[in-house]
Design a protein around this motif. Sequence first.
Motif, PDB file in Angstrom:
ATOM      1  N   ASN A 169      15.741   1.320  -6.505  1.00 37.62           N
ATOM      2  CA  ASN A 169      14.596   0.268  -6.629  1.00 37.62           C
ATOM      3  C   ASN A 169      13.709   0.005  -5.422  1.00 37.62           C
ATOM      4  OD1 ASN A 169      15.942  -1.038  -9.040  1.00 37.62           O
ATOM      5  ND2 ASN A 169      17.714  -1.343  -7.931  1.00 37.62           N
ATOM      6  N   TRP A 170      13.762   1.049  -4.484  1.00 41.30           N
ATOM      7  CA  TRP A 170      12.978   1.196  -3.164  1.00 41.30           C
ATOM      8  C   TRP A 170      11.512   0.533  -3.543  1.00 41.30           C
ATOM      9  CZ3 TRP A 170      14.415   1.057   1.711  1.00 41.30           C
ATOM     10  CH2 TRP A 170      15.599   1.536   1.857  1.00 41.30           C
ATOM     11  N   ASN A 171      11.045   1.233  -4.529  1.00 42.40           N
ATOM     12  CA  ASN A 171       9.523   1.173  -5.076  1.00 42.40           C
ATOM     13  C   ASN A 171       9.547  -0.451  -5.653  1.00 42.40           C
ATOM     14  OD1 ASN A 171       9.062   4.440  -5.692  1.00 42.40           O
ATOM     15  ND2 ASN A 171       7.598   3.028  -4.377  1.00 42.40           N
ATOM     16  N   LYS A 172      10.354  -0.983  -6.338  1.00 39.34           N
ATOM     17  CA  LYS A 172      10.239  -2.317  -7.116  1.00 39.34           C
ATOM     18  C   LYS A 172      10.561  -3.547  -6.006  1.00 39.34           C
ATOM     19  CE  LYS A 172      12.151  -4.747 -10.895  1.00 39.34           C
ATOM     20  NZ  LYS A 172      13.241  -4.611 -12.138  1.00 39.34           N
ATOM     21  N   VAL A 173      11.634  -3.087  -5.268  1.00 39.12           N
ATOM     22  CA  VAL A 173      12.180  -4.383  -4.666  1.00 39.12           C
ATOM     23  C   VAL A 173      11.691  -4.297  -3.157  1.00 39.12           C
ATOM     24  CG1 VAL A 173      14.343  -5.103  -3.502  1.00 39.12           C
ATOM     25  CG2 VAL A 173      14.356  -4.501  -6.026  1.00 39.12           C
ATOM     26  N   GLN A 174      11.627  -3.163  -2.512  1.00 41.95           N
ATOM     27  CA  GLN A 174      11.166  -2.927  -0.928  1.00 41.95           C
ATOM     28  C   GLN A 174       9.839  -3.021  -0.926  1.00 41.95           C
ATOM     29  OE1 GLN A 174      13.121  -3.488   1.701  1.00 41.95           O
ATOM     30  NE2 GLN A 174      11.404  -3.505   2.861  1.00 41.95           N
ATOM     31  N   PHE A 175       8.968  -2.121  -1.558  1.00 46.79           N
ATOM     32  CA  PHE A 175       7.498  -2.030  -1.294  1.00 46.79           C
ATOM     33  C   PHE A 175       6.617  -2.670  -2.199  1.00 46.79           C
ATOM     34  CE2 PHE A 175       9.782   1.953   0.753  1.00 46.79           C
ATOM     35  CZ  PHE A 175       9.585   1.816   2.079  1.00 46.79           C
ATOM     36  N   GLU A 176       7.179  -3.065  -3.505  1.00 45.36           N
ATOM     37  CA  GLU A 176       6.546  -3.596  -4.613  1.00 45.36           C
ATOM     38  C   GLU A 176       5.292  -2.699  -5.012  1.00 45.36           C
ATOM     39  OE1 GLU A 176       5.824  -7.606  -3.241  1.00 45.36           O
ATOM     40  OE2 GLU A 176       8.027  -8.034  -3.156  1.00 45.36           O
ATOM     41  N   ASN A 177       5.205  -1.418  -5.001  1.00 42.84           N
ATOM     42  CA  ASN A 177       4.324  -0.404  -5.508  1.00 42.84           C
ATOM     43  C   ASN A 177       4.876   0.675  -6.077  1.00 42.84           C
ATOM     44  OD1 ASN A 177       4.745   1.385  -3.493  1.00 42.84           O
ATOM     45  ND2 ASN A 177       3.679  -0.040  -1.854  1.00 42.84           N
ATOM     46  N   ASP A 178       4.028   1.673  -6.481  1.00 40.51           N
ATOM     47  CA  ASP A 178       4.918   2.930  -6.859  1.00 40.51           C
ATOM     48  C   ASP A 178       4.185   4.054  -6.047  1.00 40.51           C
ATOM     49  OD1 ASP A 178       5.569   1.739  -9.369  1.00 40.51           O
ATOM     50  OD2 ASP A 178       3.932   1.519 -10.320  1.00 40.51           O
ATOM     51  N   GLN A 179       4.031   3.976  -5.002  1.00 42.21           N
ATOM     52  CA  GLN A 179       3.672   4.923  -4.025  1.00 42.21           C
ATOM     53  C   GLN A 179       4.873   6.024  -3.786  1.00 42.21           C
ATOM     54  OE1 GLN A 179       0.394   2.630  -1.273  1.00 42.21           O
ATOM     55  NE2 GLN A 179       2.052   3.208  -0.266  1.00 42.21           N
ATOM     56  N   PRO A 180       4.450   7.084  -3.510  1.00 46.34           N
ATOM     57  CA  PRO A 180       5.637   7.976  -3.072  1.00 46.34           C
ATOM     58  C   PRO A 180       6.480   7.887  -1.944  1.00 46.34           C
ATOM     59  CG  PRO A 180       3.403   9.226  -3.594  1.00 46.34           C
ATOM     60  CD  PRO A 180       3.231   7.937  -3.660  1.00 46.34           C
ATOM     61  N   ILE A 181       7.676   8.055  -2.052  1.00 47.30           N
ATOM     62  CA  ILE A 181       8.603   7.815  -0.997  1.00 47.30           C
ATOM     63  C   ILE A 181       8.759   8.940  -0.058  1.00 47.30           C
ATOM     64  CG2 ILE A 181      11.007   7.020  -0.450  1.00 47.30           C
ATOM     65  CD1 ILE A 181      11.172   5.256  -2.832  1.00 47.30           C
ATOM     66  N   VAL A 182       8.836   8.722   1.153  1.00 48.17           N
ATOM     67  CA  VAL A 182       9.020   9.765   2.231  1.00 48.17           C
ATOM     68  C   VAL A 182       9.981   9.184   3.014  1.00 48.17           C
ATOM     69  CG1 VAL A 182       8.147  11.196   3.918  1.00 48.17           C
ATOM     70  CG2 VAL A 182       6.555  10.426   2.284  1.00 48.17           C
ATOM     71  N   VAL A 183      11.167  10.268   3.313  1.00 42.61           N
ATOM     72  CA  VAL A 183      12.280   9.513   4.402  1.00 42.61           C
ATOM     73  C   VAL A 183      12.522  10.500   5.282  1.00 42.61           C
ATOM     74  CG1 VAL A 183      15.002   9.440   3.978  1.00 42.61           C
ATOM     75  CG2 VAL A 183      13.494   8.810   2.110  1.00 42.61           C
ATOM     76  N   GLU A 184      12.812  10.084   6.539  1.00 41.99           N
ATOM     77  CA  GLU A 184      13.119  10.434   7.954  1.00 41.99           C
ATOM     78  C   GLU A 184      14.605  10.489   8.178  1.00 41.99           C
ATOM     79  OE1 GLU A 184      11.960  11.079  12.576  1.00 41.99           O
ATOM     80  OE2 GLU A 184      11.255   9.402  11.370  1.00 41.99           O
ATOM     81  N   LEU A 185      15.254  11.351   8.086  1.00 39.98           N
ATOM     82  CA  LEU A 185      16.867  11.640   8.469  1.00 39.98           C
ATOM     83  C   LEU A 185      16.821  11.450  10.142  1.00 39.98           C
ATOM     84  CD1 LEU A 185      18.172  14.031   6.003  1.00 39.98           C
ATOM     85  CD2 LEU A 185      17.945  11.424   5.834  1.00 39.98           C
ATOM     86  N   ALA A 186      17.828  10.623  10.776  1.00 40.31           N
ATOM     87  CA  ALA A 186      18.222  10.509  11.974  1.00 40.31           C
ATOM     88  C   ALA A 186      16.807  10.174  12.867  1.00 40.31           C
ATOM     89  CB  ALA A 186      18.668  11.726  12.611  1.00 40.31           C
ATOM     90  N   CYS A 187      16.164   8.888  12.341  1.00 40.48           N
ATOM     91  CA  CYS A 187      14.953   8.520  12.684  1.00 40.48           C
ATOM     92  C   CYS A 187      14.686   8.006  14.392  1.00 40.48           C
ATOM     93  CB  CYS A 187      14.245   7.697  11.790  1.00 40.48           C
ATOM     94  SG  CYS A 187      14.893   5.802  11.977  1.00 40.48           S
ATOM     95  N   GLY A 188      15.878   7.612  14.846  1.00 43.23           N
ATOM     96  CA  GLY A 188      15.884   7.085  15.937  1.00 43.23           C
ATOM     97  C   GLY A 188      15.133   5.881  16.128  1.00 43.23           C
TER      98      GLY A 188
END
Length: 219
Positions: A32-51
Amino acid sequence: MGRNKLQRFKENEENRNVIQAGKPTFETIKGNWNKVQFENDQPIVVELACGRGEFTVGLAREYPAQNFIGVDIKGSRIWKGSTIAIQEGLQNVAFLRTQIQQLSDFFSVEEISELWITFPDPFPRDGDEKRRLTSPKFLEMYKPLLKSSGVIHFKTDNTGLFDYTLELLQSRNDIEILAHTHDFYQSEYKDDHHGIQTRYEKIFSDKGEKIKYLKFKFV
């Protein structure tokens, strides 16, 4: 615990762009990241151990048509990136406070378009191989979470970890290596990153360490 750290934890609890235990979205954000957090349909990019989130926020500035999520367990680090994103009005940034081993609890199948692994702990001892973020164990976790066209980027200063990862990827028939270099800042790929550096990358580069880079996808 210092007063500054306590204040940062309090602000994390209040900041909407931080997803962590104790908030309602922590249990329901998966899929639900697009629907709940960002409220759009844009692609999701994740950075691990982002500090501190320098890279996550930097990418978000450059690519407003994509959503960026930094993942780290350290709340005091996440606070920095979260605060900068709020100050700059970046709506396409969020931070998830959790162990990376739990990533599948927060993302559904094919929810992620790109994954960044930036300067992770190399865990150089042979007995610690399973803890490396590019080990077979973690690769199998990432695979279903990425879209079919999704790519993984990997940057490190550690030659041993880089060579281990490159050899591992070359041995698998379900992975296509799209780019790799032992000297990122002398390569054709450096301009694609817009000069964005993590805190650790700057430290290593200033010491004269060559930065290594890999880009690959599952096939």
